[in-house]
Each structure stands twice: as C-alpha cells, then as structure tokens.
Scaffold this motif. Structure first.
Motif, short mmCIF file in Angstrom:
data_model
loop_
_atom_site.label_atom_id
_atom_site.label_comp_id
_atom_site.label_asym_id
_atom_site.label_seq_id
_atom_site.Cartn_x
_atom_site.Cartn_y
_atom_site.Cartn_z
N PHE A 124 -59.65 -5.90 -4.91
CA PHE A 124 -59.36 -4.87 -3.95
C PHE A 124 -59.11 -3.55 -4.70
CE2 PHE A 124 -57.88 -8.89 -2.24
CZ PHE A 124 -58.42 -8.91 -0.97
N PRO A 125 -60.16 -2.76 -4.97
CA PRO A 125 -59.95 -1.47 -5.63
C PRO A 125 -59.29 -0.48 -4.67
CG PRO A 125 -62.28 -1.79 -5.11
CD PRO A 125 -61.55 -3.04 -4.70
N MET A 126 -58.35 0.30 -5.19
CA MET A 126 -57.61 1.25 -4.36
C MET A 126 -57.43 2.56 -5.10
SD MET A 126 -54.66 -1.22 -2.80
CE MET A 126 -54.49 -2.32 -4.19
N GLY A 127 -57.49 3.65 -4.37
CA GLY A 127 -57.24 4.97 -4.93
C GLY A 127 -56.12 5.66 -4.17
N ARG A 128 -55.45 6.57 -4.85
CA ARG A 128 -54.35 7.32 -4.23
C ARG A 128 -54.89 8.24 -3.15
NH1 ARG A 128 -49.36 8.64 -6.57
NH2 ARG A 128 -50.23 8.06 -8.57
N VAL A 129 -54.22 8.24 -2.00
CA VAL A 129 -54.56 9.16 -0.92
C VAL A 129 -53.64 10.36 -1.05
CG1 VAL A 129 -54.66 9.48 1.58
CG2 VAL A 129 -55.27 7.26 0.57
N LYS A 130 -54.25 11.52 -1.13
CA LYS A 130 -53.43 12.76 -1.32
C LYS A 130 -53.28 13.50 -0.03
CE LYS A 130 -54.72 13.10 -6.09
NZ LYS A 130 -55.29 13.86 -7.14
#
Length: 112
Positions: free
Chosen positions: A106-112
């Motif tokens: 489950f790749p995840m990135g920061r939501v800004k």
C-alpha cells in the motif's frame, strides 16, 4: 490512505481508507499504543474477527521503518511500514494465507 492523530503520550489513533470510484470507504480503525516499553499496532476491521481488535507487536525498528508481527493471526501475520521518501511511505501486509505466502503493498504519500 491513512490518517493519524495523537490521543495522548502513549496512544495514536488511525484510520485507513480505500477508494471505490469517487467514494471513500473506511477500511479499519487502528490504535498504536505503547505499554511498558513495547509498541503495539491494534487494528479493528469491520466484518472481520467478529469486530474485535487484533494485536501486533513491534518486532523491528530502524531509521527507515518498522515491523509489527502476530504469528497467530490468520492473515496477515506481519505489517511493515517503510519510508520511501520525505513525503511517502509504503505499508505492506504479509504472511501465509491458505498455505501460500502472500504480500500486499500500500504505497502512500503525504497529502498537503
């Protein structure tokens, strides 16, 4: 997708979400708790395990990630988080399922 908030000095509360088309669905509630120097990842998933939480114990920690394990759980037995960059992590659940090794990332990135 996950979101986390600090409850107190020893507990964080998290929620994971999945997208279904344009809808956001709640997948699980998680508690990250420290007790007597041990860290526990405790997910509760709707319609699984009779709605009861499952306890995973931190077994590995490094500068770039950590691993929680529960060898008695049906699947997964291992939950891994690895930092990929300053603003992204990859979570992975893995273990044996119906006699076969299985892993889901489950790749995840920061939501800004």
């Amino acid at each position: 997708m996950e979101s986390w908030k600090k409850l107190n000095d020893s507990t964080y509360l998290g929620k994971s979400y999945q997208l279904s088309g344009l809808d956001t669905l709640s997948a699980e509630d998680v508690r990250l708790e420290e007790h007597h120097g041990n860290l526990y990842y405790i997910p509760t998933v709707k319609n699984q395990n009779d709605g009861k939480p499952v306890i995973f114990t931190m077994t590995t920690v490094s500068a770039d990630g950590f691993v929680f394990e529960n060898p008695e759980h049906d699947f997964p037995q291992k939950i891994t988080y690895n930092r990929m960059s300053k603003d992204s992590v990859a979570a992975e659940i893995s273990g044996t399922y119906k006699g076969k090794q299985r892993a889901i990332k489950f790749p995840m990135g920061r939501v800004k």
